[in-house]
Design an enzyme around this catalytic site. Structure first.
Site, PDB file in Angstrom:
ATOM      1  N   PRO A  71      -0.044  -5.928   3.223  1.00 37.62           N
ATOM      2  CA  PRO A  71      -1.224  -4.907   3.636  1.00 37.62           C
ATOM      3  C   PRO A  71      -3.128  -5.518   3.019  1.00 37.62           C
ATOM      4  CG  PRO A  71      -0.845  -3.878   1.633  1.00 37.62           C
ATOM      5  CD  PRO A  71       0.356  -5.327   1.455  1.00 37.62           C
ATOM      6  N   ASP A  72      -3.615  -5.894   4.006  1.00 38.79           N
ATOM      7  CA  ASP A  72      -5.031  -6.867   4.335  1.00 38.79           C
ATOM      8  C   ASP A  72      -5.716  -6.396   3.573  1.00 38.79           C
ATOM      9  OD1 ASP A  72      -6.688  -8.321   4.694  1.00 38.79           O
ATOM     10  OD2 ASP A  72      -7.782  -7.644   6.965  1.00 38.79           O
ATOM     11  N   ALA A  73      -5.877  -6.543   1.710  1.00 36.14           N
ATOM     12  CA  ALA A  73      -6.475  -6.314   1.084  1.00 36.14           C
ATOM     13  C   ALA A  73      -6.897  -7.382  -0.546  1.00 36.14           C
ATOM     14  CB  ALA A  73      -5.804  -4.240   0.573  1.00 36.14           C
ATOM     15  N   LYS A 133     -11.412  -5.725  -0.899  1.00 39.00           N
ATOM     16  CA  LYS A 133     -11.764  -5.001  -0.210  1.00 39.00           C
ATOM     17  C   LYS A 133     -10.726  -4.328   0.732  1.00 39.00           C
ATOM     18  CE  LYS A 133      -9.526  -7.263   3.195  1.00 39.00           C
ATOM     19  NZ  LYS A 133      -9.796  -8.231   4.168  1.00 39.00           N
ATOM     20  N   ASN A 135      -9.043  -3.790   5.396  1.00 40.30           N
ATOM     21  CA  ASN A 135      -9.678  -4.411   6.104  1.00 40.30           C
ATOM     22  C   ASN A 135     -10.298  -3.007   6.933  1.00 40.30           C
ATOM     23  OD1 ASN A 135      -8.822  -4.180   9.639  1.00 40.30           O
ATOM     24  ND2 ASN A 135      -8.104  -6.147   8.998  1.00 40.30           N
TER      25      ASN A 135
END
Ligand code: SPV
Ligand code: MG
Length: 564
Positions: A71-73, A133, A135
């Site tokens: 995941p984009d984290a 952060k 996404n």
């Protein structure tokens, strides 16, 4: 990685600033690995009368994470990110903008800046959210913005680390994503520009571009107030009806297509896998797959194959036509002695050093004088009524794996042969444009060459651009010509089929003068090259600067002895 698309880190780093000066709107697209970088780097599309391409590459955290199954984290470690960036750098020659997420803690960011700058990246963009952060495109994800002063300090510390003026650090403002609105976005933009940010990215997940247009209007006012002119960047993923023309109009300088290559691949991969399951075989999926040969082409496999062939010591041969008589000498030119060794012996030594052991020499005039060992002799008994081209074809049976053609009266160094073996193209002539300085040759009619592109003044540059021959011959105007032919040519395995067909077609059908020769029987090698070109085949050049000499007369022998 490819061996094409080369650029030095310095040249690449500064190329984005150069583009910003030249173009109103720069078009950037995402890549997430080497293959996607090759695709977006090389793609060109003719739109109306203009050839369009992407100006640079975005190393997206969303697509890089997804390509790795994350995941984009901000989960992926820094070394893993460097590996992706390296793959993209190694497969492209366009500027890179790296998505730096939040940049992490300020110290981490300092190290990141140093590495990216060293690698040749042009710009890093960090977003003003708290680490780690989430996404920005997921409306239900928790978006927490960083305190603007803390973020401003991170930008400032990053700016203090970089050592060139080419590298840029851009602040990405997430106020429109988090819901804190236009006023907050502008307040932050001012702060970040004041501590040295090189530009602003304003992000939005709205389907309407209105809010980023509003920001652009205010940004222009702010820029005037601060007396700066720094790029404004947007990512139109959700508001995708907006056109580049409109963005340019509103004052945006860079547009980033941030995820389309990965998303389209994702859809295609799912579809392909499902078709195979449905049919329990591969036939039905073929129509949505790239042919393997296209993948080979893109990643440079064809060049690997070509080089395997060239460097296969057992395969590549040298052919030296040496049958003719030269009125300046009373022995075959191959046998001329230069400081204790014949020209032929010197040629053999160099070729052997370069791995070419199979050397064919065509004899004719005073053939019994050829006394050098380690070569295969082939006779042209018609040497009085024929010329070089026909001597060359006496060795036809030995051409089939590709070969190097060599004039019998030249001495050259290893580097020329190695570069020729490494050159691109099926037929490559070694050429030199310093012929104007060969004063001792003024009495000789040189084999001159006219090329499609003019010679580069910087003769010793690292990467040679491809260039094609248009005309070759002795009657070419010296003032028009670009190069002199050195007397060395590479023919690939593929080209041998072509030259054979042309040779026999001319032999059977040609009548009258043949280019500069009185007849096909008296054709020289350069006449044949002109015929190949006239029939539409590409003949390339390898440009060299000195490193060779032609023995035309007795004076040349003295000069060569001095040099050697
Ligand atoms: C990315 O491409 O990783 C971005 C843009 O940061 S977005 O996914 O829209 O946040
Ligand atoms: Mg990102």
């Amino acid at each position: 990685m490819t061996l094409t698309n080369r650029i030095s880190p310095e040249d690449r780093r500064k190329s984005l600033k150069q583009l910003l000066k030249k173009k109103n709107l720069i078009r950037i697209i995402e890549a997430h690995n080497g293959l996607s970088a090759i695709i977006v780097n090389n793609i060109k599309e003719k739109v109306r009368d203009e050839i369009l391409e992407f100006d640079g590459i975005w190393v997206s955290s969303l697509t890089e994470s997804a390509a790795k199954g994350y995941p984009d984290a901000e989960i992926i470690g820094i070394e893993s990110r460097y590996e992706t960036i390296r793959q993209i750098l190694n497969s492209s020659n366009k500027p890179l903008i790296v998505d730096g997420d939040t940049g992490g803690e300020a110290t981490n960011f300092e190290y990141f800046v140093r590495s990216l700058e060293d690698m040749g990246v042009s710009m890093v963009i960090i977003e003003d959210k708290k680490f780690p952060k989430r996404n920005s495109l997921d409306p239900s994800a928790k978006q927490t913005q960083e305190d603007p002063d803390i973020f401003a300090l991170k930008i400032k510390r990053g700016k203090n680390v970089q050592i060139t003026s080419d590298f840029m650090i851009v602040a990405r403002i997430e106020s429109l994503i988090s819901g804190s609105g236009l006023r907050d976005a502008l307040f932050r933009a001012k702060k970040f520009l004041q501590v040295g940010a090189d530009g602003i990215m304003i992000h939005s997940k709205d389907t309407n571009p209105k809010e980023i247009f509003d920001f652009a209007v205010e940004y222009n006012k702010l820029s005037r107030e601060l007396g700066v002119n720094k790029p404004l960047i947007c990512v139109p993923t959700t508001y995708n009806t907006v056109t580049e023309h409109e963005l340019k109009d509103k004052g945006f300088n860079i547009v980033i297509y941030a995820n389309h290559i990965l998303r389209s691949a994702h859809k295609a991969m799912k579809k392909a896998a499902s078709i195979i399951l449905k049919n329990q075989r591969g036939l039905e999926v073929e129509s949505i797959c790239s042919p393997v040969i296209n993948i080979f082409k893109d990643v440079g496999f064809l060049e690997v194959k070509e080089k395997d062939m060239k460097y296969d010591i057992g395969k590549i041969r040298a052919i030296i036509p040496a049958a003719g008589e030269d009125p300046n000498f009373n022995i075959p030119k191959s046998m001329i002695n230069i400081k204790g060794k014949s020209i032929l012996q010197r040629q053999i030594n160099i070729l052997n050093r370069c791995g070419i052991k199979d050397i064919n020499v065509i004899r004719g005039y005073k053939k019994d004088l050829f006394n050098v060992e380690g070569v295969q002799y082939i006779d042209n008994n018609e040497y009085l009524t024929t010329f070089i081209l026909h001597s060359l074809f006496k060795a036809e049976d030995n051409m089939k794996n590709g070969f190097i053609y060599i004039n019998s009266d030249i001495i050259f160094n290893d580097q020329i042969i190695n570069n020729l073996l490494n050159s691109k193209g099926d037929i490559v002539l070694v050429v030199d444009n310093s012929y104007v300085y060969h004063k001792h040759e003024v009495d000789k009619k040189l084999d001159l060459i006219l090329t499609k592109n003019k010679p580069d003044k910087e003769v010793r540059r690292l990467y040679q651009k491809e260039n094609e021959i248009i005309r070759i011959g002795k009657t070419l105007d010296k003032n028009m010509a670009d190069y002199e032919f050195v007397g060395l040519t590479y023919f690939s395995e593929y080209s041998v089929d072509i030259i054979r067909k042309i040779y026999y077609d001319c032999k059977i059908n040609h009548e009258g003068p043949f280019h500069e020769a009185v007849s096909f029987e008296m054709a020289s090698f350069t006449d044949f090259i002109q015929e190949i070109i006239d029939r539409g085949f590409k003949v390339n050049i390898l440009e060299v600067y000195k490193g060779w000499i032609e023995i035309h007369n007795k004076k040349d022998i003295e000069i060569t002895e001095r040099i050697i």
